[in-house]
Structure formats: structure tokens, C-alpha cells
Design an enzyme around this catalytic site. Structure first.
Site, PDB file in Angstrom:
ATOM      1  N   ASP A  58      -4.998 -11.798  -0.970  1.00 38.80           N
ATOM      2  CA  ASP A  58      -5.107 -12.773   0.109  1.00 38.80           C
ATOM      3  C   ASP A  58      -6.044 -13.951  -0.120  1.00 38.80           C
ATOM      4  O   ASP A  58      -5.680 -15.094   0.006  1.00 38.80           O
ATOM      5  CB  ASP A  58      -5.584 -12.072   1.384  1.00 38.80           C
ATOM      6  CG  ASP A  58      -4.713 -10.874   1.735  1.00 38.80           C
ATOM      7  OD1 ASP A  58      -3.793 -10.558   0.977  1.00 38.80           O
ATOM      8  OD2 ASP A  58      -4.968 -10.256   2.783  1.00 38.80           O
ATOM      9  N   ASP A  72       0.847  -1.201   0.000  1.00 43.84           N
ATOM     10  CA  ASP A  72       0.000   0.000   0.000  1.00 43.84           C
ATOM     11  C   ASP A  72       0.878   1.246   0.000  1.00 43.84           C
ATOM     12  O   ASP A  72       0.603   2.235  -0.701  1.00 43.84           O
ATOM     13  CB  ASP A  72      -0.891   0.043   1.252  1.00 43.84           C
ATOM     14  CG  ASP A  72      -1.878  -1.116   1.326  1.00 43.84           C
ATOM     15  OD1 ASP A  72      -1.416  -2.270   1.250  1.00 43.84           O
ATOM     16  OD2 ASP A  72      -3.091  -0.877   1.486  1.00 43.84           O
ATOM     17  N   GLU A 123     -12.193   0.280  -1.435  1.00 43.65           N
ATOM     18  CA  GLU A 123     -11.111  -0.710  -1.541  1.00 43.65           C
ATOM     19  C   GLU A 123     -11.349  -1.598  -2.774  1.00 43.65           C
ATOM     20  O   GLU A 123     -10.436  -1.901  -3.518  1.00 43.65           O
ATOM     21  CB  GLU A 123     -11.142  -1.542  -0.257  1.00 43.65           C
ATOM     22  CG  GLU A 123      -9.989  -2.482  -0.062  1.00 43.65           C
ATOM     23  CD  GLU A 123     -10.173  -3.318   1.206  1.00 43.65           C
ATOM     24  OE1 GLU A 123     -11.203  -3.154   1.921  1.00 43.65           O
ATOM     25  OE2 GLU A 123      -9.296  -4.138   1.489  1.00 43.65           O
ATOM     26  N   GLN A 180     -10.259   4.083   1.022  1.00 38.77           N
ATOM     27  CA  GLN A 180      -9.003   3.329   1.038  1.00 38.77           C
ATOM     28  C   GLN A 180      -7.895   4.195   0.436  1.00 38.77           C
ATOM     29  O   GLN A 180      -8.017   4.713  -0.674  1.00 38.77           O
ATOM     30  CB  GLN A 180      -9.212   2.036   0.226  1.00 38.77           C
ATOM     31  CG  GLN A 180      -8.043   1.092   0.210  1.00 38.77           C
ATOM     32  CD  GLN A 180      -7.948   0.220   1.450  1.00 38.77           C
ATOM     33  OE1 GLN A 180      -8.782   0.314   2.368  1.00 38.77           O
ATOM     34  NE2 GLN A 180      -6.923  -0.614   1.514  1.00 38.77           N
ATOM     35  N   TYR A 231      -7.320  -4.550  15.157  1.00 40.26           N
ATOM     36  CA  TYR A 231      -6.940  -5.376  14.011  1.00 40.26           C
ATOM     37  C   TYR A 231      -6.382  -6.687  14.524  1.00 40.26           C
ATOM     38  O   TYR A 231      -5.638  -6.710  15.509  1.00 40.26           O
ATOM     39  CB  TYR A 231      -5.880  -4.641  13.155  1.00 40.26           C
ATOM     40  CG  TYR A 231      -5.494  -5.432  11.938  1.00 40.26           C
ATOM     41  CD1 TYR A 231      -6.267  -5.379  10.778  1.00 40.26           C
ATOM     42  CD2 TYR A 231      -4.372  -6.261  11.942  1.00 40.26           C
ATOM     43  CE1 TYR A 231      -5.929  -6.130   9.662  1.00 40.26           C
ATOM     44  CE2 TYR A 231      -4.030  -7.019  10.825  1.00 40.26           C
ATOM     45  CZ  TYR A 231      -4.809  -6.945   9.690  1.00 40.26           C
ATOM     46  OH  TYR A 231      -4.480  -7.691   8.589  1.00 40.26           O
TER      47      TYR A 231
END
Ligand code: 2M8
Length: 459
Positions: free
Chosen positions: A186, A46, A423, A438, A93
């Protein structure tokens, strides 16, 4: 609607202001979180895309973004996939700093907080560094850029050397990954077959956090998929991240075509940086050999059946045949024959991908709608990702496919101006999903807005 960046008060100007506001709101003071709720930390790839966008606002700030990430580089050259923000709300998170650091400091990790994860992500950073320097105009910015390139070059060299040694002891030119999170894509069906062979053993119970931040659990991985993710984390922690041990024993070991192709493009950028700063000939020779090795390795991944390039499961000793956007990876690394380039561009625009008749916008979905693993709302299993569209646009442009590139840019900008800086997007309805502000989506928007054709300057 005109997207010409020059007209004040135009749709393009509004979009640029909106994108800058997302980056400003996610600015944590010298580094940028991936998003407010879902991803409150600094992610590795990112950061690369964010720097490309920031360069259009402030070259010095863009340089700082990349240099900040590399302050957390491990002593073996690895750039960690997450640098955890100590100020993020506790338990926002998972798996967070406390989970990773519970193994005690890994031998090669930075000894003091902020902690990092022990994984890495696709090496887009050298591409970003070169683009940041190319945006610089005027004496002041150019001298900032020169200083930046001199500072980041040795760090990038160590990072690439790590990937081409520890992650490629066979010298295949292809990068091995230990976890689907290292691919950046992912939950892609790319990993389904290899993950199905991962047997989850006894491990402490855990609480997922991602489901708190999305409305529909279908957007995120299933419980079993998540168990396997966390089991792989346990395995890496148990091995204390010893690369040789992981290569021998870790249950998930896959050669990733997308990361490998990005590494080739990154090595080309690194070679240009090396030349610009007058690096030793021996280093330039080394980088040149990495480029050749990578292109050779990738050419062996071509699959006649799908017309795509496939990942290779080293544990099962077989290619992973799926139809995902990662199969276009050699567009990014380049060096293709004209016939192969033509066939990839045709496949990208065909009904199997961006030309599928049900698509809301003609943009490549992360997985082909005709593939068995396709799910339109699940992240990396079907939705359209602006950041992947940016990579394809950048690559097509470099390969001389200006018309196909420009088409992607226009349609992607339309989507973002209609639906915001999400996103990812549901491919059939266009619904924005995941995090809705995002950072990397805002960043690539800024780069697209600055790139009105003809594409001469940075082709
Ligand atoms: C997503 O990955 C993280 C784990 O790294 C997650 O799901 O929690 C991926 O889209 C990844 O590519 C991206 O870098 C990250 C942050 O945007 O989110």
C-alpha cells in the site's frame, strides 16, 4: 539452533506450534481474519497465503479458506480485496462495510451482505490452490483436493479473465490498478509520484482507525497520504465501479509489475490445474496465451538504470522509477534469460537490498535503504515482510536458485523464531512492528518449516 521439523521438542516444533496457534486464534469459523486488532476481516491475498499454511494442518480446511473467499466473487469475476466480517466490533476498521456500501450496491457486487470492498489484490489464489493440492497425501486428502480443484477452477478462470480484460483492455499482459491498496504494498514509494498527482476534492470528514492499533504513527501512512487513499475510494464509488469509466477518468491508473508477475505464476498454476481436472483444450489454450502475454509485457518493464522492473503510470504516461522489492517481480513470473536471472539474484543480495551492511538480518527490505522514499518503520516503505520473503524464496526455488532460496528461508525462520509472527520487521533493529500476530506470517512459517531441502517435491 536446529530448524529441522522432525525433532520433537525442537525449536522448529515450538515454532510450528506457535504458528498453528496464531492461525487457530484468528480462525473465525471457516475463514481467517488477517489479524486480531488491526485487520479483523478477510483479505484476498492474505487468504491465499493463509491457505498455503493451513494445508500443512488440514487440507480440507485450507480448501475451505479459498472457496469461502470465492463465494464473494463479483459477477464480473473480480475477487474483492476485503470481505467484511459483520461480527467485527463496529468502527474497528476504516473504511469498513458501511463506507463501501454507502454507495448502494455496485452493479457487479454480490447483492446481499457480508459486504465487500470494491477493490482487488494480487491474484496469488491459483498458486495457493495448487500448493494446497500438492500437500495432500493419502487417499482421503487426495480426493478432497481433487474435488476442491474441480470446484475452484472455473472461479479462478473467471478471476484471471477479469484481470486480463477489464484491467488490461490494451492486451499488454500487465494488470492496471485503481488504488495503492490493490497492490498489497500500500504505502510503498512505488506510488509516491502517481499519488502526488491525485488532487483531493471535497469529501465528507472521516476518522482513521489504524492509528489506534499501533504505538507509533510513523508506522502508518501520513494524513495527506490517507486523504488521497480515501479520495480514490470516493472516485471509485462515484463511478459505481464502472470499469470502463474508471479506466477513462479515475485519477490513479498504474500498471503494477508485482501483480502482473503474480498473475503469470498464477496462470501457470491454473494451467496445471486445468490439465489435472481435464478442462477443455480451448481454456488451456487461453491460459497459455495469458502466460506468454504476461511474460512479454513484463520484459518491457526492465529499467537499465536500476536493474529492476518498473511500474508504469498510465495517467502520466511514464515509468515509476523507484528501488523497491517489487522490482524483482519477474523472479516470480519466471521465463528470464540466465543472464537476467543472475543479475537480479546478485542485486537482491547486494548492498542495495538484502546485503545492506546495516541490516539486522540479511533479508530484502521492502524498499532499498539507499532509495529516497525509504523509511525503516513505515509499513511498505522499508520494513522486511515475511510474506514477500516467502514469495521470493518460492520463486528462487522454482528458478533453480536453491542456495539463494535456502538462505532466505533459514534467515527468515530465525527472525520469526526470535521476534514472533509480526506483520513486518524494522530492518536495522529487527523490531517486530504492525500487528504482532499476523495470520499470513504464521502461515508462511508453516510452509517454510515443511520445506526442508533438497527441494524436490514442489520445485
Ligand atoms: C494492509 O492493507 C490494508 C488495506 O488493504 C490496510 O492497511 O488497512 C496491506 O499490508 C495488505 O497487503 C494486506 O493484505 C492487509 C491485511 O494484511 O493489510
Amino acid at each position: 539452533m536446529s530448524l529441522s521439523a522432525e525433532k520433537p521438542g525442537s525449536a522448529a516444533e515450538d515454532l510450528a506450534l506457535g504458528a498453528a496457534a496464531v492461525l487457530r486464534d484468528n480462525d473465525m469459523g471457516g475463514w481467517t481474519r488477517a489479524s486480531e486488532d488491526l485487520y479483523p476481516h478477510q483479505w484476498s491475498w492474505d487468504t491465499g497465503f493463509i491457505a498455503i499454511g493451513l494445508a500443512h494442518l488440514n487440507v480440507g480446511r485450507a480448501a475451505r479458506e479459498l472457496l469461502g473467499l470465492f463465494e464473494h466473487q463479483w459477477s464480473n469475476g473480480k475477487v474483492p480485496h476485503i470481505v467484511f466480517n459483520p461480527a467485527a466490533p463496529p468502527h474497528s476498521y476504516f473504511p469498513g462495510a458501511e463506507h463501501w456500501s454507502s454507495a448502494g450496491a455496485f452493479p457487479n457486487a454480490p447483492p446481499t451482505p457480508p459486504y465487500t470492498s470494491a477493490l482487488c489484490q494480487p491474484p496469488i489464489h491459483a498458486v495457493a490452490a495448487r500448493l494446497v493440492a500438492q500437500v495432500a497425501t493419502g487417499d482421503e486428502d487426495e480426493s478432497v483436493a481433487q474435488k476442491f480443484l474441480r470446484e475452484i477452477y472455473p472461479k479462478l478462470l473467471r478471476w484471471h479473465r477479469y484481470l486480463l480484460t477489464d484491467r488490461d483492455p490494451e492486451g499488454s499482459g500487465l494488470v492496471a490498478i485503481y488504488h495503492p491498496w490493490e497492490s498489497g504494498t500500500d504505502n510503498s514509494p512505488r506510488w509516491d509520484a502517481a499519488m502526488a498527482n491525485v488532487e483531493v476534492g471535497a469529501m465528507p470528514s472521516y476518522e482513521r482507525r489504524d492509528l489506534q492499533h499501533v504505538e507509533d504513527p510513523e508506522e502508518r501512512p501520513t494524513g495527506l497520504e490517507y486523504d488521497r487513499y480515501i479520495w480514490l475510494v470516493e472516485s471509485i464509488k462515484n463511478a459505481r465501479c464502472d470499469e470502463k469509466l474508471l479506466y477513462e477518468t479515475h485519477p490513479f491508473l498504474v500498471k503494477d509489475v508485482l501483480a502482473s508477475a503474480i498473475l503469470v505464476a498464477a496462470n501457470e498454476a491454473l494451467l496445471e490445474i486445468a490439465t489435472m481436472i481435464g478442462a477443455p483444450a480451448s481454456e488451456r489454450g487461453e491460459v497459455r496465451s495469458w502466460i506468454e502475454q504476461g511474460q512479454r509485457g513484463l520484459s518491457g518493464c526492465y529499467d537499465e538504470v536500476t536493474g529492476l522492473y518498473l511500474d508504469f503510470d498510465l495517467r502520466a504516461n511514464q515509468p515509476l522509477r523507484t528501488r523497491t522489492v517489487a522490482g524483482f517481480a519477474p523472479l516470480i513470473s519466471g521465463g528470464l534469460s540466465p543472464e537476467r536471472l543472475r543479475s537480479l539474484v546478485a542485486l537482491l543480495g547486494s548492498e542495495t537490498f538484502a546485503g545492506h551492511p546495516k541490516l539486522r538480518k540479511s533479508l530484502p527490505p521492502s524498499t532499498s535503504p539507499s532509495a529516497p522514499g525509504f523509511r525503516p518503520r513505515s509499513y511498505w516503505r522499508g520494513p522486511v515482510w515475511p510474506v514477500i520473503t516467502w514469495l521470493l524464496w518460492w520463486s528462487l526455488r522454482r528458478s533453480g536458485e536453491a542456495a539463494a532460496a535456502e538462505n532466505l528461508r533459514r534467515v527468515a525462520l530465525d527472525q520469526i523464531s526470535e521476534e514472533g509472527f509480526a506483520e513486518y520487521f524494522e530492518p536495522f533493529t529487527g523490531e517486530p512492528l504492525g500487528s504482532l500476530r499476523q495470520s499470513w506470517t504464521a502461515a508462511v512459517t508453516l510452509d517454510w518449516l515443511a520445506a526442508e531441502p533438497p527441494y524436490s517435491k514442489r520445485a
